[in-house]
Design a protein around this motif. Sequence first.
Motif, PDB file in Angstrom:
ATOM      1  N   ILE A  58      10.882  22.606  -1.498  1.00  0.00           N
ATOM      2  CA  ILE A  58       9.935  23.221  -0.559  1.00  0.00           C
ATOM      3  C   ILE A  58       8.497  22.881  -0.954  1.00  0.00           C
ATOM      4  O   ILE A  58       7.682  22.473  -0.115  1.00  0.00           O
ATOM      5  CB  ILE A  58      10.128  24.749  -0.522  1.00  0.00           C
ATOM      6  CG1 ILE A  58      11.510  25.084   0.054  1.00  0.00           C
ATOM      7  CG2 ILE A  58       9.031  25.411   0.300  1.00  0.00           C
ATOM      8  CD1 ILE A  58      11.873  26.549  -0.053  1.00  0.00           C
ATOM      9  N   VAL A  59       8.184  23.046  -2.242  1.00  0.00           N
ATOM     10  CA  VAL A  59       6.836  22.756  -2.731  1.00  0.00           C
ATOM     11  C   VAL A  59       6.498  21.278  -2.520  1.00  0.00           C
ATOM     12  O   VAL A  59       5.378  20.933  -2.120  1.00  0.00           O
ATOM     13  CB  VAL A  59       6.705  23.123  -4.231  1.00  0.00           C
ATOM     14  CG1 VAL A  59       5.382  22.621  -4.798  1.00  0.00           C
ATOM     15  CG2 VAL A  59       6.818  24.630  -4.412  1.00  0.00           C
ATOM     16  N   SER A  60       7.477  20.415  -2.760  1.00  0.00           N
ATOM     17  CA  SER A  60       7.277  18.980  -2.580  1.00  0.00           C
ATOM     18  C   SER A  60       6.892  18.652  -1.139  1.00  0.00           C
ATOM     19  O   SER A  60       5.940  17.897  -0.889  1.00  0.00           O
ATOM     20  CB  SER A  60       8.552  18.216  -2.963  1.00  0.00           C
ATOM     21  OG  SER A  60       8.447  16.853  -2.611  1.00  0.00           O
ATOM     22  N   ARG A  61       7.614  19.238  -0.189  1.00  0.00           N
ATOM     23  CA  ARG A  61       7.318  18.981   1.229  1.00  0.00           C
ATOM     24  C   ARG A  61       5.967  19.573   1.626  1.00  0.00           C
ATOM     25  O   ARG A  61       5.234  18.992   2.430  1.00  0.00           O
ATOM     26  CB  ARG A  61       8.424  19.569   2.112  1.00  0.00           C
ATOM     27  CG  ARG A  61       9.796  18.954   1.894  1.00  0.00           C
ATOM     28  CD  ARG A  61       9.833  17.477   2.279  1.00  0.00           C
ATOM     29  NE  ARG A  61      11.157  16.932   2.083  1.00  0.00           N
ATOM     30  CZ  ARG A  61      11.579  16.337   0.981  1.00  0.00           C
ATOM     31  NH1 ARG A  61      10.758  16.199  -0.037  1.00  0.00           N
ATOM     32  NH2 ARG A  61      12.808  15.865   0.875  1.00  0.00           N
ATOM     33  N   ILE A  62       5.649  20.741   1.072  1.00  0.00           N
ATOM     34  CA  ILE A  62       4.359  21.371   1.383  1.00  0.00           C
ATOM     35  C   ILE A  62       3.204  20.500   0.881  1.00  0.00           C
ATOM     36  O   ILE A  62       2.204  20.291   1.585  1.00  0.00           O
ATOM     37  CB  ILE A  62       4.277  22.782   0.763  1.00  0.00           C
ATOM     38  CG1 ILE A  62       5.229  23.737   1.491  1.00  0.00           C
ATOM     39  CG2 ILE A  62       2.842  23.323   0.839  1.00  0.00           C
ATOM     40  CD1 ILE A  62       5.320  25.108   0.874  1.00  0.00           C
ATOM     41  N   ILE A  63       3.348  19.967  -0.334  1.00  0.00           N
ATOM     42  CA  ILE A  63       2.311  19.097  -0.894  1.00  0.00           C
ATOM     43  C   ILE A  63       2.096  17.877   0.000  1.00  0.00           C
ATOM     44  O   ILE A  63       0.961  17.499   0.304  1.00  0.00           O
ATOM     45  CB  ILE A  63       2.678  18.655  -2.327  1.00  0.00           C
ATOM     46  CG1 ILE A  63       2.635  19.847  -3.279  1.00  0.00           C
ATOM     47  CG2 ILE A  63       1.721  17.561  -2.816  1.00  0.00           C
ATOM     48  CD1 ILE A  63       3.131  19.527  -4.681  1.00  0.00           C
ATOM     49  N   GLN A  64       3.209  17.258   0.432  1.00  0.00           N
ATOM     50  CA  GLN A  64       3.087  16.087   1.304  1.00  0.00           C
ATOM     51  C   GLN A  64       2.481  16.477   2.645  1.00  0.00           C
ATOM     52  O   GLN A  64       1.656  15.753   3.206  1.00  0.00           O
ATOM     53  CB  GLN A  64       4.452  15.433   1.515  1.00  0.00           C
ATOM     54  CG  GLN A  64       4.411  14.150   2.340  1.00  0.00           C
ATOM     55  CD  GLN A  64       3.572  13.066   1.698  1.00  0.00           C
ATOM     56  OE1 GLN A  64       3.850  12.618   0.590  1.00  0.00           O
ATOM     57  NE2 GLN A  64       2.520  12.620   2.387  1.00  0.00           N
ATOM     58  N   GLY A  65       2.871  17.637   3.159  1.00  0.00           N
ATOM     59  CA  GLY A  65       2.323  18.105   4.429  1.00  0.00           C
ATOM     60  C   GLY A  65       0.829  18.352   4.341  1.00  0.00           C
ATOM     61  O   GLY A  65       0.072  17.992   5.256  1.00  0.00           O
ATOM     62  N   VAL A  66       0.387  18.959   3.241  1.00  0.00           N
ATOM     63  CA  VAL A  66      -1.043  19.210   3.030  1.00  0.00           C
ATOM     64  C   VAL A  66      -1.799  17.890   2.901  1.00  0.00           C
ATOM     65  O   VAL A  66      -2.902  17.722   3.439  1.00  0.00           O
ATOM     66  CB  VAL A  66      -1.263  20.085   1.772  1.00  0.00           C
ATOM     67  CG1 VAL A  66      -2.743  20.145   1.410  1.00  0.00           C
ATOM     68  CG2 VAL A  66      -0.723  21.487   2.006  1.00  0.00           C
TER      69      VAL A  66
ATOM     70  N   SER B  44       0.841  -1.191   0.000  1.00  0.00           N
ATOM     71  CA  SER B  44       0.000   0.000   0.000  1.00  0.00           C
ATOM     72  C   SER B  44       0.878   1.243   0.000  1.00  0.00           C
ATOM     73  O   SER B  44       1.922   1.270   0.657  1.00  0.00           O
ATOM     74  CB  SER B  44      -0.906   0.013   1.233  1.00  0.00           C
ATOM     75  OG  SER B  44      -1.537   1.273   1.405  1.00  0.00           O
ATOM     76  N   ALA B  45       0.431   2.265  -0.736  1.00  0.00           N
ATOM     77  CA  ALA B  45       1.129   3.543  -0.748  1.00  0.00           C
ATOM     78  C   ALA B  45       0.227   4.632  -0.170  1.00  0.00           C
ATOM     79  O   ALA B  45       0.390   5.815  -0.480  1.00  0.00           O
ATOM     80  CB  ALA B  45       1.544   3.909  -2.167  1.00  0.00           C
ATOM     81  N   GLU B  46      -0.705   4.214   0.674  1.00  0.00           N
ATOM     82  CA  GLU B  46      -1.652   5.160   1.262  1.00  0.00           C
ATOM     83  C   GLU B  46      -0.922   6.284   1.994  1.00  0.00           C
ATOM     84  O   GLU B  46      -0.009   6.040   2.787  1.00  0.00           O
ATOM     85  CB  GLU B  46      -2.583   4.435   2.245  1.00  0.00           C
ATOM     86  CG  GLU B  46      -3.630   5.342   2.863  1.00  0.00           C
ATOM     87  CD  GLU B  46      -4.551   4.615   3.818  1.00  0.00           C
ATOM     88  OE1 GLU B  46      -5.495   5.243   4.332  1.00  0.00           O
ATOM     89  OE2 GLU B  46      -4.328   3.411   4.057  1.00  0.00           O
ATOM     90  N   GLY B  47      -1.337   7.508   1.734  1.00  0.00           N
ATOM     91  CA  GLY B  47      -0.753   8.658   2.415  1.00  0.00           C
ATOM     92  C   GLY B  47       0.398   9.300   1.671  1.00  0.00           C
ATOM     93  O   GLY B  47       0.795  10.419   2.006  1.00  0.00           O
ATOM     94  N   LEU B  48       0.940   8.620   0.662  1.00  0.00           N
ATOM     95  CA  LEU B  48       2.049   9.182  -0.111  1.00  0.00           C
ATOM     96  C   LEU B  48       1.495   9.992  -1.282  1.00  0.00           C
ATOM     97  O   LEU B  48       0.614   9.511  -1.998  1.00  0.00           O
ATOM     98  CB  LEU B  48       2.976   8.081  -0.628  1.00  0.00           C
ATOM     99  CG  LEU B  48       4.093   7.629   0.325  1.00  0.00           C
ATOM    100  CD1 LEU B  48       3.507   6.918   1.542  1.00  0.00           C
ATOM    101  CD2 LEU B  48       5.061   6.701  -0.392  1.00  0.00           C
ATOM    102  N   SER B  49       2.010  11.178  -1.473  1.00  0.00           N
ATOM    103  CA  SER B  49       1.533  12.053  -2.541  1.00  0.00           C
ATOM    104  C   SER B  49       2.366  11.872  -3.803  1.00  0.00           C
ATOM    105  O   SER B  49       3.574  12.105  -3.797  1.00  0.00           O
ATOM    106  CB  SER B  49       1.583  13.515  -2.091  1.00  0.00           C
ATOM    107  OG  SER B  49       1.376  14.383  -3.178  1.00  0.00           O
ATOM    108  N   PHE B  50       1.704  11.461  -4.896  1.00  0.00           N
ATOM    109  CA  PHE B  50       2.393  11.299  -6.169  1.00  0.00           C
ATOM    110  C   PHE B  50       2.850  12.655  -6.704  1.00  0.00           C
ATOM    111  O   PHE B  50       3.914  12.772  -7.305  1.00  0.00           O
ATOM    112  CB  PHE B  50       1.469  10.614  -7.185  1.00  0.00           C
ATOM    113  CG  PHE B  50       2.117  10.324  -8.504  1.00  0.00           C
ATOM    114  CD1 PHE B  50       3.138   9.386  -8.594  1.00  0.00           C
ATOM    115  CD2 PHE B  50       1.710  10.980  -9.654  1.00  0.00           C
ATOM    116  CE1 PHE B  50       3.748   9.105  -9.811  1.00  0.00           C
ATOM    117  CE2 PHE B  50       2.308  10.711 -10.881  1.00  0.00           C
ATOM    118  CZ  PHE B  50       3.332   9.766 -10.951  1.00  0.00           C
ATOM    119  N   GLN B  51       2.046  13.695  -6.459  1.00  0.00           N
ATOM    120  CA  GLN B  51       2.421  15.039  -6.900  1.00  0.00           C
ATOM    121  C   GLN B  51       3.692  15.512  -6.203  1.00  0.00           C
ATOM    122  O   GLN B  51       4.557  16.153  -6.818  1.00  0.00           O
ATOM    123  CB  GLN B  51       1.275  16.031  -6.614  1.00  0.00           C
ATOM    124  CG  GLN B  51       0.052  15.870  -7.487  1.00  0.00           C
ATOM    125  CD  GLN B  51      -0.820  14.684  -7.083  1.00  0.00           C
ATOM    126  OE1 GLN B  51      -0.653  14.124  -6.008  1.00  0.00           O
ATOM    127  NE2 GLN B  51      -1.740  14.309  -7.959  1.00  0.00           N
TER     128      GLN B  51
END
Length: 228
Positions: free
Chosen positions: A139-147, A43-50
Amino acid sequence: MDPFKGDLLAYFLPEPCYTAFFLQYNFMDVKLPQIVKVIGAKSAEGLSFQSVLVELLAITGSIAYSVTNSFPFSAWGEALFVMLQTVTIGFLIQHYTGRTARGVVFLLVYLGLLFLLLSPVTPSSVVTAMQASNMPAVIVSRIIQGVTNFQNGHTGQLSAVTVFILFAGSLARIFTSVQETGDTLLVVTYVVSVACNGIIVLQILYYWKRTKMILKQRLEPETTIISQ
């Protein structure tokens, strides 16, 4: 990192990993814990592909810039291994969400774009621009995952080990940059990286119990079906 060594070895990392990451600064295998966790849970639940895509932009820009400028492999080899692991995570996210075909297309398209970037066809100005966007992309990558974590109310299959290593690695880089280079821009870069990774670390700690509860609930129906 010595004051924290006891806690790290006790709760997060075996000693060989501590030596590799914080004494030798070897981050080539930093995302393997995430890959192992996803495959183990199927499972990859919670991981953001974006988030993965934006992070790949940063890593790829760094690789292309290094190759274009004929930097020695030792200067960018780490990024190559991290890129391969990040691409693998991207494919696994697609695969375990029932979109394997899309995952294969993702791999083929990315490899094609990488080949194009490394070829003489791509203007050096494009490669330079990608390198310049490295830190904003991270930074954007971490923000996307945080959101994504905030919207889900848990961190899913996000690997605490990988996140902690990324955070601690950036923290260690601050001190080595101050001591070895004194370059203000480089130091600020790692400070921002620490802040972004720190947000994800805090979310993992904050959502720890809820994440365990949700993943356990996800597992129970599968266990019941198998037993029947």
